[in-house]
Enzyme design. Structure first.
Site, PDB file in Angstrom:
ATOM      1  N   CYS A 135      21.764  12.565 -21.986  1.00 53.69           N
ATOM      2  CA  CYS A 135      22.280  13.324 -21.465  1.00 53.69           C
ATOM      3  C   CYS A 135      21.272  13.325 -19.937  1.00 53.69           C
ATOM      4  CB  CYS A 135      21.850  14.679 -22.122  1.00 53.69           C
ATOM      5  SG  CYS A 135      23.405  15.847 -20.718  1.00 53.69           S
ATOM      6  N   HIS A 150      25.334  14.131 -26.393  1.00 51.15           N
ATOM      7  CA  HIS A 150      24.364  14.430 -27.186  1.00 51.15           C
ATOM      8  C   HIS A 150      24.389  14.206 -28.077  1.00 51.15           C
ATOM      9  CE1 HIS A 150      21.673  17.499 -24.256  1.00 51.15           C
ATOM     10  NE2 HIS A 150      23.424  17.931 -24.092  1.00 51.15           N
ATOM     11  N   GLU A 155      21.957  12.668 -30.199  1.00 47.74           N
ATOM     12  CA  GLU A 155      20.995  13.919 -31.374  1.00 47.74           C
ATOM     13  C   GLU A 155      21.433  14.638 -32.212  1.00 47.74           C
ATOM     14  OE1 GLU A 155      20.634  16.825 -27.688  1.00 47.74           O
ATOM     15  OE2 GLU A 155      21.613  14.912 -28.118  1.00 47.74           O
TER      16      GLU A 155
END
Length: 256
Positions: A113, A227, A229
Site C-alpha cells: 500500500c 493490503h 498482510e
C-alpha cells in the site's frame, strides 16, 4: 541457520495528543513471522533514530508496510493540500532513501500500500492524492457506514473488492500462477506516473496500478497496492507473496 530478520517500518502516531510513538500493524508482524518464516523487527520510521546503513547490516529484508498518512506531495513536485492530510514526513525522509538503498545493496524489499507508493516516488514517480477523483476510477477507500464511520467488521473492511489483471508472463503472474486476481482496497493515494525503474505488473479494472517491480533489482523488490498482510495464512494470493518474500530472505541468508 538462524531465522532471517525482517525490518518492518514504523509510523508516527500521537497517543492522547501528547505522546509521540511509533506503531506498526500486528498483521504485518504475523505475516512476516507465520508465512515468510522470519523474525519481524519493527524499526522507527524516523531518520533521526534509524540509520539506514546500520539497519541494513542487521536485517535480511525490509517491509514498507501500509499506513494512514499520505506521502508528502513535495517529494513529487506537487503542492500539499490540507484535504489530503495527515502526512508523515519523517517516514517519507527515511523510506524513500531506504527503498533505494535496499535495491542497491541486494536487500529484499516488499512494499505494501503506502510502501508501493514510496517505492514509486523513490525512483522518480508521482502519486495522485485521491485516486477516486480521477475520471472512471473506483472508490478505493475502505468501506464506511452511512454515518461516515469506518465499518466495524474487519471481514468487510478487508473484503476482496476488485480484480487486478497481471502482465502475462510477468513476475507476479508466474509467482501466482494466474493472470487475474481479486484483492482488497484501502487507499486514497495511487500511482499517477511510474518512476524510471518502476515496471507495472498489475492493473485494476479501472486502470489503477496495483502491482510493481523495480527493474534490474538484484533481489526481491516488489510492491502491491492492496493490503497483502491481511490473512496470508489463508488467502492464497497473499500467502504466495509472503512465501516468495521468505524464499528471497533465505536466499540472502545463504549467500551471506
Amino acid at each position: 541457520m538462524r531465522k532471517p530478520v525482517v525490518g518492518v517500518i514504523g509510523n508516527s502516531h500521537c497517543v492522547e495528543d501528547r505522546f509521540e510513538v511509533q506503531i506498526v500493524s500486528e498483521q504485518n508482524l504475523r505475516a512476516v513471522a507465520e508465512v515468510a518464516g522470519a523474525l519481524p523487527l519493527m524499526f522507527a520510521g524516523c531518520p533521526e533514530v534509524t540509520e539506514i546503513g546500520a539497519l541494513l547490516d542487521v536485517v535480511d529484508g525490509v517491509v514498507l508496510a501500509g499506513a494512514r498518512a499520505n506521502v508528502h506531495p513535495s517529494h513529487f513536485r506537487t503542492e500539499p493540500d490540507p484535504r489530503h492530510e495527515p502526512y508523515d514526513v519523517s517516514r517519507d525522509d527515511l523510506a524513500l532513501s531506504l527503498a533505494q538503498a535496499c535495491v542497491a545493496r541486494c536487500v529484499p524489499i516488499f512494499g505494501i500500500c503506502r510502501g508501493l507508493q514510496e517505492m514509486n516516488v523513490a525512483f522518480g514517480g508521482s502519486l495522485h492524492p485521491e485516486i477516486r477523483e480521477l475520471p472512471g476510477r473506483l472508490n478505493h477507500r475502505m468501506p464506511r457506514l452511512e454515518n461516515g464511520e469506518i465499518h466495524p467488521d474487519l471481514t468487510v473492511v478487508f473484503a476482496e473488492r476488485h480484480d487486478v489483471r497481471l502482465v502475462q508472463g510477468g513476475v507476479f503472474a508466474r509467482m501466482l500462477g494466474c493472470e487475474t486476481i481479486r484483492v482488497n482496497s484501502l487507499h486514497g493515494q495511487g500511482i499517477l506516473e511510474p518512476g524510471e525503474r518502476v515496471v507495472v505488473e498489475g492493473v485494476a479494472e479501472d486502470g489503477t496500478i496495483e502491482a510493481i517491480r523495480i527493474a534490474d533489482a538484484p533481489a526481491f523488490a516488489l510492491g502491491v497496492q492492496w493490503h497483502a498482510e491481511y490473512d496470508p495464512q489463508r488467502n492464497p494470493i497473499n500467502r504466495a507473496l509472503f512465501e516468495a518474500f521468505g524464499a528471497a530472505l533465505q536466499a540472502r541468508r545463504r549467500a551471506a
